[in-house]
Structures are given as structure tokens and as C-alpha cells.
Design a protein around this motif. Sequence first.
Motif, short mmCIF file in Angstrom:
data_model
loop_
_atom_site.label_atom_id
_atom_site.label_comp_id
_atom_site.label_asym_id
_atom_site.label_seq_id
_atom_site.Cartn_x
_atom_site.Cartn_y
_atom_site.Cartn_z
N SER A 187 -54.67 25.32 -18.69
CA SER A 187 -53.86 24.09 -18.35
C SER A 187 -52.97 24.23 -19.41
N PHE A 188 -51.54 24.04 -18.79
CA PHE A 188 -50.29 24.00 -19.72
C PHE A 188 -49.75 22.59 -19.26
N TYR A 189 -48.82 22.43 -20.29
CA TYR A 189 -47.92 21.28 -20.07
C TYR A 189 -46.62 21.46 -20.72
N LEU A 190 -45.62 20.77 -20.06
CA LEU A 190 -44.24 20.67 -20.45
C LEU A 190 -43.84 19.23 -21.31
N SER A 191 -43.30 19.33 -22.22
CA SER A 191 -42.82 18.01 -22.80
C SER A 191 -41.41 18.53 -23.40
N ILE A 192 -40.84 17.42 -24.08
CA ILE A 192 -39.48 17.61 -24.65
C ILE A 192 -39.70 17.10 -26.15
N ARG A 193 -39.17 17.95 -27.35
CA ARG A 193 -39.24 17.70 -28.48
C ARG A 193 -38.47 16.42 -28.95
N HIS A 194 -37.49 16.21 -28.39
CA HIS A 194 -36.65 14.92 -28.84
C HIS A 194 -35.80 14.43 -27.68
N THR A 195 -35.63 13.27 -27.48
CA THR A 195 -34.54 12.79 -26.45
C THR A 195 -33.31 13.15 -26.70
N PRO A 196 -32.24 13.58 -25.81
CA PRO A 196 -31.03 14.30 -26.30
C PRO A 196 -30.02 13.28 -26.42
N PHE A 197 -28.90 13.56 -26.86
CA PHE A 197 -27.79 12.87 -27.42
C PHE A 197 -28.09 11.69 -28.17
N ASP A 198 -29.28 11.69 -28.97
CA ASP A 198 -29.65 10.95 -30.00
C ASP A 198 -29.98 9.51 -29.38
N GLY A 199 -30.21 9.71 -27.96
CA GLY A 199 -30.46 8.40 -27.31
C GLY A 199 -31.96 8.17 -27.19
N GLY A 200 -32.16 7.00 -26.63
CA GLY A 200 -33.72 6.52 -26.60
C GLY A 200 -34.63 7.15 -25.61
N PHE A 201 -34.08 7.74 -24.46
CA PHE A 201 -34.63 8.13 -23.31
C PHE A 201 -34.21 9.42 -22.65
N ALA A 202 -34.90 9.92 -21.63
CA ALA A 202 -34.42 11.20 -20.88
C ALA A 202 -35.03 10.70 -19.42
N VAL A 203 -34.10 11.48 -18.54
CA VAL A 203 -34.48 11.23 -17.15
C VAL A 203 -34.86 12.51 -16.48
N ALA A 204 -36.02 12.65 -15.92
CA ALA A 204 -36.60 13.76 -15.43
C ALA A 204 -35.92 14.19 -14.33
N ALA A 205 -35.63 15.56 -14.33
CA ALA A 205 -34.88 16.02 -13.04
C ALA A 205 -35.43 17.61 -12.89
N GLY A 206 -35.24 17.86 -11.58
CA GLY A 206 -35.36 19.39 -11.26
C GLY A 206 -36.67 19.89 -10.66
N LEU A 207 -37.66 18.65 -10.51
CA LEU A 207 -38.74 18.99 -10.01
C LEU A 207 -38.84 19.77 -8.61
N GLU A 208 -37.87 19.33 -7.70
CA GLU A 208 -37.88 20.12 -6.38
C GLU A 208 -37.62 21.62 -6.52
N GLN A 209 -36.82 21.77 -7.47
CA GLN A 209 -36.52 23.40 -7.76
C GLN A 209 -37.47 23.92 -8.25
N VAL A 210 -38.39 23.32 -9.29
CA VAL A 210 -39.69 23.80 -9.67
C VAL A 210 -40.53 24.19 -8.64
N VAL A 211 -40.63 23.05 -7.77
CA VAL A 211 -41.71 23.36 -6.56
C VAL A 211 -41.32 24.61 -5.77
N GLU A 212 -40.04 24.65 -5.54
CA GLU A 212 -39.66 25.65 -4.71
C GLU A 212 -39.74 27.35 -5.11
N PHE A 213 -39.54 27.05 -6.46
CA PHE A 213 -39.70 28.36 -7.22
C PHE A 213 -41.47 28.78 -6.97
N LEU A 214 -42.13 27.85 -7.27
CA LEU A 214 -43.84 28.00 -7.59
C LEU A 214 -43.99 28.46 -5.94
N VAL A 215 -43.84 27.81 -5.18
CA VAL A 215 -44.26 28.11 -3.68
C VAL A 215 -43.88 29.52 -3.19
N ASP A 216 -42.54 29.99 -3.56
CA ASP A 216 -41.91 31.12 -3.08
C ASP A 216 -42.51 32.30 -3.98
#
Length: 471
Positions: free
Chosen positions: A28-57
Motif C-alpha cells: 500500500s502506497f500513498y501520495l501526498s504533498i509536503r507543502h502547499t505551493p506558492f506559500d498558499g493555504g491549499f492546493a487543488v488536486a488535478a491529473g487523476l484522469e491521466q493517472v488512471v489512463e496510464f495505469l489502465v494501459d
Amino acid sequence: MSALTTDLYQLTMAQGYWRNGRHLDRASFYLSIRHTPFDGGFAVAAGLEQVVEFLVDLRFEPEDIEYLRSLAGSDGRPLFARDFLEALPQLDLAVSLAAVPEGTAVFAREPLLRIEAPLLVGQLIETPVLNIFNFQTLVATKAARLCHIAAPGQPVLEFGLRRAQGFDGGLSASRAAYVGGCFATSNVEAGQRFGIPVRGTHAHSWVQAFDSEPEAFDAFAETMPNNCVLLVDTYDVERGIEHAIATARMLERRGQRLLGIRLDSGDLLLQSRAARRRLNEAGLEDVAIVVSDNLDEKKILALRRAGAAIDIWGVGTSLVTAAGAGALGGVYKLSAIRRCGEEWWRPVFKFGAGVGKASLPGRLQVRRYRGAAGGLERDVIHALDEGGEASGLDDPGGLDLLVPVLEEGRLLAPLPSLDAAREIAGREVASLPPALQDLEAHGPAPVEVTASLMEQCDRLAASHAPPARSA
């Protein structure tokens, strides 16, 4: 993407797992981020569709094996054993994946993807999964800061392809910028591939190619009467606005309209005000003022606070290159393992002296709690097998963020559309506490770890502590 879109050490470890009979252990692996970018308070998760396409293919093609066969070690002998290379194409590369939906607002240290697979497979996919998720999350976060915080309610156009890091980076950036809130892109291939609206008008070279600015404007209006935005700062801005008004009159006589003018240099505050005043005097209140000129979220916010008369913002370089944060510190950590023939999972733990370097043990999940009005209150990181009052997970209203996506390589349900992900991002950013939406400073992330998970960390740390030195 190819199965070889990975770092060499993933393949050397894969051969090691295979050689030692560990390749079929469940991990079991997990992905996380160490810091939110731009000295900001949050991040917006993106890229899942491409991750799924890669894993399926995912598969090893004959040419991949031949290339690996050609690699040699320092002694000139083959780097990879023949029997390992023969086994690679026969391995079952299916994985199980749970993930936060695209567009979700997320914070540092919390698991954003959970991947469970044979140890060898989970190791092989680390690099490409991070590559996809890190860059798209970084750009989507930049876009969200631009669209939902700096210019809420106003269209932001992404047009950074010429400054992006390669064609692939340009495509990924256009997609992620749309998730983050941009209303359109100048990248035509991104429009074709992802269904993103495309926008664009003309450059200074168009005006320079004609004998006069009025001739250039009229020619463009005749060529593109239903897409006419005129760039008015090739020469003198004030005269350019007058010439644009004259072209607008020509369009009106034909039953058409000028959509807007664009400012690309100079004092955008004063120029936009003067342009709005002159357009309104001419009865062209509906003509939009579009600006560009190396904008970022802080420049946009300052212009809006100063009262600039700007309707549409065009952002290129700072968006697609995620200026202010060269990369997202996403990491992929092994957190639990189950040996072949065993029924129980053994939590594993990585120590780290630096901030964010330590990992969390176990098969992990994140539960999000919201207030009565839907505002985000807190996220709680917990192990999948936790429950009861002591865990703090029985509070009403909690919702687990990691949603099952793949089960042994099989897609469980269609992924949300890109438009749906974009809508999620807008709602998510709006639900954040004001302190986390501040571009200048932000409060602490509302993330907790259950007491039992922290106790697990302490037990693992103690079990690996060096023996005490004798006096």
C-alpha cells in the motif's frame, strides 16, 4: 506514456524484488504533498484522469524489453537479467486505486492517492504517477488562486503554450488550468483533446503587417466578425482605442459587434480606466476590456483593488510555468505491506529529520468534516481499520475523501468530466476558511492525525531506535 516513463532505480528495485521473491507481496502506497505551493493555504488536486489512463494501459512492449536488454552496468555486463526481462511482459500490472476527486482542495501531508498493488508494480509506477499528479496539481492550484481568489466572477484566459515546458507540458498545463477555473485556453490541441473552450484574436504583427492601424483593424473585423477583439497598443494606445471605435461602427452597420479591445503593455490601471470611459462615451458599454502583460494573481488582485476597469484577464507565462513554485513537493511512500501467504498488513514507517520527510504508517484514509453551511472545518487522517469514539471519527457529517477508482485494474465508475472537476474546484475553494484563501498569508492547515495513528508512529519509531550506548 510508456512503461519506461520511469526512473531507472524503479526498475532496478523491481528486479531486486523479483530476484528475492518479494515481487508479489501486496503493498500500500500513498501520495501526498509536503507543502502547499506558492506559500498558499491549499492546493487543488488535478491529473487523476491521466493517472488512471496510464495505469489502465500499463504494459511492457517488445521494444521496451529490447531497450532494457541493451543496458549495461559498470562492468559492461547486462544490467538486467534475461529471466527478469522475460518475466516483465507476463506480470499482472493491475492496481487498485483510491483518490480524491479532481478539483478537491487539499493540504500538506494528507494522502491524496492510495495505490495497492504487488510490490514490484507499485514501485514501478511511482515516478509516472508523481509526474502527472505533481505538475497538474501545481498548475490547477495556480489557476485557482488566479480565478477564485484574485479575480472571482471574472473570466481568466490561459494562453501560455508558447512559454510552456514543451508540448506535453503545454497540454497538461492547459488541462490543469481549466480544472483550476480558467474559462478557456489559446491551446487549440487542448481544446480538441479535452473539450476546453478556445479563444484567441491577433498579435501585434497583424497590425504591423498593414500600412495603417485602421486598415489592420478593419481587415481583421472583416475576417473574424464573430471573434473580433482588437489589440490597441501596437503604437499609441489612445489612438488605437479611437481606431477600434471606428471599426466597431463599421461592424454595427453590418449588424455585427466588436467583442473587445486588448491592452498588453503600459499602465494597465490608467489605460483601462481611460479605455472604459471612451468606449462608454461612444455607446460601446458592452465592449469588453481584455488585458495581458505578464500577469499573475498578485498583480490582478492589486489592479482590481485599485479600481481597474478590466473585464477579462489573459494569463500566460506565470500560469503554465507555475511561477513562484518551480515544482510541487509530491511524494509517494510505502505505508503498509502484506507478505505472500499472510492475511494481515504490516504498517511501515519512514523516518525523516526534515520538515515533511517522515511518512505515516498503515493503509490510510482522510475524513473531511464540514460545518452546517458547508464550510470546511477539518480533515482527519486515519487508518482504514480505525473506528469508535477514541478515534474521533464518529462525528456526524464526516466524508472520506479517498474514493475507490480502480479495483485490480478495473475502472469502478466513469470519472467526473473536466467541467465537473472545474465546478468542484470552484466550490471547494469557496468553502475554505478565509484565512486559507489569503494570497498574502494563511492560517494553519486544518489537518489532524488520529491519536491511534500517532501512537502507531511512536511504536514504530521506538522499535527502530538505535540501542542505548553503554556508559
